[in-house]
Write an enzyme that holds these catalytic residues in place. Sequence first.
Site, mmCIF file in Angstrom:
data_model
loop_
_atom_site.group_PDB
_atom_site.id
_atom_site.type_symbol
_atom_site.label_atom_id
_atom_site.label_comp_id
_atom_site.label_asym_id
_atom_site.label_seq_id
_atom_site.Cartn_x
_atom_site.Cartn_y
_atom_site.Cartn_z
ATOM 1 N N ARG A 1 -1.273 -8.827 12.946
ATOM 2 C CA ARG A 1 -1.717 -7.900 11.891
ATOM 3 C C ARG A 1 -2.442 -8.669 10.783
ATOM 4 O O ARG A 1 -3.455 -8.194 10.254
ATOM 5 C CB ARG A 1 -0.516 -7.119 11.341
ATOM 6 C CG ARG A 1 -0.021 -6.071 12.342
ATOM 7 C CD ARG A 1 1.415 -5.684 12.103
ATOM 8 N NE ARG A 1 1.662 -5.045 10.835
ATOM 9 C CZ ARG A 1 2.885 -4.943 10.285
ATOM 10 N NH1 ARG A 1 3.938 -5.463 10.902
ATOM 11 N NH2 ARG A 1 3.028 -4.328 9.140
ATOM 12 N N ARG B 1 -10.183 0.297 7.803
ATOM 13 C CA ARG B 1 -9.679 -1.023 8.166
ATOM 14 C C ARG B 1 -10.717 -1.851 8.909
ATOM 15 O O ARG B 1 -10.435 -2.993 9.270
ATOM 16 C CB ARG B 1 -8.504 -0.807 9.109
ATOM 17 C CG ARG B 1 -7.176 -1.285 8.623
ATOM 18 C CD ARG B 1 -6.197 -0.923 9.705
ATOM 19 N NE ARG B 1 -4.970 -1.599 9.585
ATOM 20 C CZ ARG B 1 -3.905 -1.114 8.958
ATOM 21 N NH1 ARG B 1 -3.973 0.040 8.344
ATOM 22 N NH2 ARG B 1 -2.800 -1.785 8.968
ATOM 23 N N ARG C 1 11.930 -6.719 6.162
ATOM 24 C CA ARG C 1 11.932 -5.257 6.191
ATOM 25 C C ARG C 1 12.506 -4.716 7.500
ATOM 26 O O ARG C 1 13.395 -3.881 7.493
ATOM 27 C CB ARG C 1 10.518 -4.707 5.967
ATOM 28 C CG ARG C 1 10.497 -3.179 5.951
ATOM 29 C CD ARG C 1 9.145 -2.611 5.642
ATOM 30 N NE ARG C 1 8.137 -3.000 6.629
ATOM 31 C CZ ARG C 1 6.889 -2.584 6.613
ATOM 32 N NH1 ARG C 1 6.482 -1.778 5.662
ATOM 33 N NH2 ARG C 1 6.044 -2.961 7.548
ATOM 34 N N LYS D 1 0.841 -1.214 0.000
ATOM 35 C CA LYS D 1 0.000 0.000 0.000
ATOM 36 C C LYS D 1 0.873 1.260 0.000
ATOM 37 O O LYS D 1 0.676 2.165 -0.810
ATOM 38 C CB LYS D 1 -0.938 0.025 1.230
ATOM 39 C CG LYS D 1 -1.841 -1.196 1.345
ATOM 40 C CD LYS D 1 -2.766 -1.118 2.544
ATOM 41 C CE LYS D 1 -2.059 -1.140 3.881
ATOM 42 N NZ LYS D 1 -1.359 -2.403 4.194
ATOM 43 N N ARG E 1 10.727 -3.119 10.286
ATOM 44 C CA ARG E 1 10.113 -2.007 11.031
ATOM 45 C C ARG E 1 9.829 -2.489 12.453
ATOM 46 O O ARG E 1 9.800 -3.698 12.694
ATOM 47 C CB ARG E 1 8.817 -1.604 10.306
ATOM 48 C CG ARG E 1 8.378 -0.190 10.578
ATOM 49 C CD ARG E 1 7.266 0.249 9.645
ATOM 50 N NE ARG E 1 6.002 -0.367 9.974
ATOM 51 C CZ ARG E 1 4.914 -0.346 9.180
ATOM 52 N NH1 ARG E 1 4.985 0.283 8.023
ATOM 53 N NH2 ARG E 1 3.807 -0.921 9.547
HETATM 54 P P1 AP5 Z 1 4.761 -1.542 1.982
HETATM 55 O O1 AP5 Z 1 4.572 -0.747 0.762
HETATM 56 O O2 AP5 Z 1 5.316 -0.871 3.198
HETATM 57 O O3 AP5 Z 1 3.415 -2.314 2.338
HETATM 58 P P2 AP5 Z 1 2.185 -1.806 3.175
HETATM 59 O O4 AP5 Z 1 1.004 -2.500 2.601
HETATM 60 O O5 AP5 Z 1 2.160 -0.311 3.247
HETATM 61 O O6 AP5 Z 1 2.606 -2.471 4.541
HETATM 62 P P3 AP5 Z 1 2.581 -1.950 6.036
HETATM 63 O O7 AP5 Z 1 3.373 -2.964 6.793
HETATM 64 O O8 AP5 Z 1 2.975 -0.537 6.180
HETATM 65 O O9 AP5 Z 1 1.035 -2.116 6.270
HETATM 66 P P4 AP5 Z 1 0.227 -2.249 7.576
HETATM 67 O O10 AP5 Z 1 -1.147 -2.225 7.055
HETATM 68 O O11 AP5 Z 1 0.609 -3.397 8.422
HETATM 69 O O12 AP5 Z 1 0.752 -0.983 8.388
HETATM 70 P P5 AP5 Z 1 0.165 0.470 8.616
HETATM 71 O O13 AP5 Z 1 1.315 1.392 8.593
HETATM 72 O O14 AP5 Z 1 -1.004 0.773 7.784
HETATM 73 O O15 AP5 Z 1 5.683 -2.813 1.596
HETATM 74 C C1 AP5 Z 1 6.106 -3.726 2.575
HETATM 75 C C2 AP5 Z 1 7.467 -4.282 2.167
HETATM 76 O O16 AP5 Z 1 7.325 -5.037 0.964
HETATM 77 C C3 AP5 Z 1 8.503 -3.191 1.872
HETATM 78 O O17 AP5 Z 1 9.761 -3.671 2.288
HETATM 79 C C4 AP5 Z 1 8.429 -3.049 0.338
HETATM 80 O O18 AP5 Z 1 9.632 -2.614 -0.209
HETATM 81 C C5 AP5 Z 1 8.086 -4.468 -0.082
HETATM 82 N N1 AP5 Z 1 7.247 -4.525 -1.295
HETATM 83 C C6 AP5 Z 1 6.194 -3.716 -1.607
HETATM 84 N N2 AP5 Z 1 5.651 -4.082 -2.776
HETATM 85 C C7 AP5 Z 1 6.363 -5.171 -3.198
HETATM 86 C C8 AP5 Z 1 6.271 -6.018 -4.361
HETATM 87 N N3 AP5 Z 1 5.340 -5.810 -5.306
HETATM 88 N N4 AP5 Z 1 7.151 -7.039 -4.466
HETATM 89 C C9 AP5 Z 1 8.099 -7.254 -3.504
HETATM 90 N N5 AP5 Z 1 8.248 -6.480 -2.390
HETATM 91 C C10 AP5 Z 1 7.387 -5.460 -2.255
HETATM 92 O O19 AP5 Z 1 -0.380 0.328 10.130
HETATM 93 C C11 AP5 Z 1 0.505 0.075 11.201
HETATM 94 C C12 AP5 Z 1 -0.310 -0.045 12.494
HETATM 95 O O20 AP5 Z 1 -0.961 1.219 12.753
HETATM 96 C C13 AP5 Z 1 -1.439 -1.069 12.485
HETATM 97 O O21 AP5 Z 1 -0.991 -2.376 12.827
HETATM 98 C C14 AP5 Z 1 -2.392 -0.481 13.528
HETATM 99 O O22 AP5 Z 1 -1.942 -0.742 14.834
HETATM 100 C C15 AP5 Z 1 -2.279 1.022 13.279
HETATM 101 N N6 AP5 Z 1 -3.261 1.510 12.286
HETATM 102 C C16 AP5 Z 1 -2.980 2.082 11.092
HETATM 103 N N7 AP5 Z 1 -4.094 2.406 10.435
HETATM 104 C C17 AP5 Z 1 -5.114 2.031 11.225
HETATM 105 C C18 AP5 Z 1 -6.523 2.078 11.076
HETATM 106 N N8 AP5 Z 1 -7.108 2.589 9.962
HETATM 107 N N9 AP5 Z 1 -7.286 1.582 12.086
HETATM 108 C C19 AP5 Z 1 -6.756 1.080 13.206
HETATM 109 N N10 AP5 Z 1 -5.410 0.999 13.405
HETATM 110 C C20 AP5 Z 1 -4.597 1.473 12.418
#
Ligand code: AP5
Length: 193
Positions: free
Chosen positions: A147, A95, A134, A20, A136
């Site tokens: 997650r 979400r 990754r 994403k 993080r």
């Molecule tokens: P990346 O692009 O970072 O993927 P992403 O989908 O953004 O993954 P996240 O881990 O950031 O998503 P998430 O939903 O767990 O976290 P969020 O920050 O929203 O890519 C991931 C990796 O893969 C990278 O190394 C990239 O280079 C690689 N990659 C990407 N595309 C690729 C491809 N095509 N091929 C190969 N490699 C690839 O949320 C974090 C936390 O915040 C949640 O757990 C929750 O506690 C809270 N939170 C956030 N939003 C909410 C909400 N709306 N409601 C409640 N809690 C929330």
Amino acid sequence: MDNDSETMRLILIGGPGAGKGTQAKRIKEVYGIPHISTGQILRDEVAKGSELGNQVKGIMGRGELVADEIILNLIENRLKLPDSKKGFILDGFPRTLEQAEGLEPILKRRGVTSVKVLLLNISDDEILKRLMSRGRADDTEETIANRIQKFHNETQDAIDYYNERADLVRINGEQEIDAVAAEIVQVLGAPGK
Ligand code: AP5
């Protein structure tokens, strides 16, 4: 207020590590619209040590979801900023079903009538592979498992909500990054068209 149906407004849904954030950065460049990531907003608050950051730090560290009310407030405040008038990409929001339903009146208050929803599909095995390499703070095996579970249990309801309204387009997120980006542009149409 903005009800221009040509304005690009997007929701990017997908499991953790679906790409994403990676794709939102590309879309931002191609279409010139702001990238709004609830995860990044929350991580910034944690880094600042703000009251909100301290409140959500443990929740994020465990891979649980932050309360819908907090998230909906964040989104409403963010969408009030002038840059979102030209469109926006919502990354990682909604979400839950409550967030999807809660977004409706927020958009209505801003005069927004249409939003496109893209679902980035990847398998749980691919999620684990990507996130374990990754590194993080919330990319530990236990937190990733939580997650993934939240995605299947809670976010699926938001996906069903958009699917029922026929607003949802599925993208194969397991391709190379450039190929995913190309599929997205194909769905959205070339910029300025
Ligand atoms: P990346 O692009 O970072 O993927 P992403 O989908 O953004 O993954 P996240 O881990 O950031 O998503 P998430 O939903 O767990 O976290 P969020 O920050 O929203 O890519 C991931 C990796 O893969 C990278 O190394 C990239 O280079 C690689 N990659 C990407 N595309 C690729 C491809 N095509 N091929 C190969 N490699 C690839 O949320 C974090 C936390 O915040 C949640 O757990 C929750 O506690 C809270 N939170 C956030 N939003 C909410 C909400 N709306 N409601 C409640 N809690 C929330």
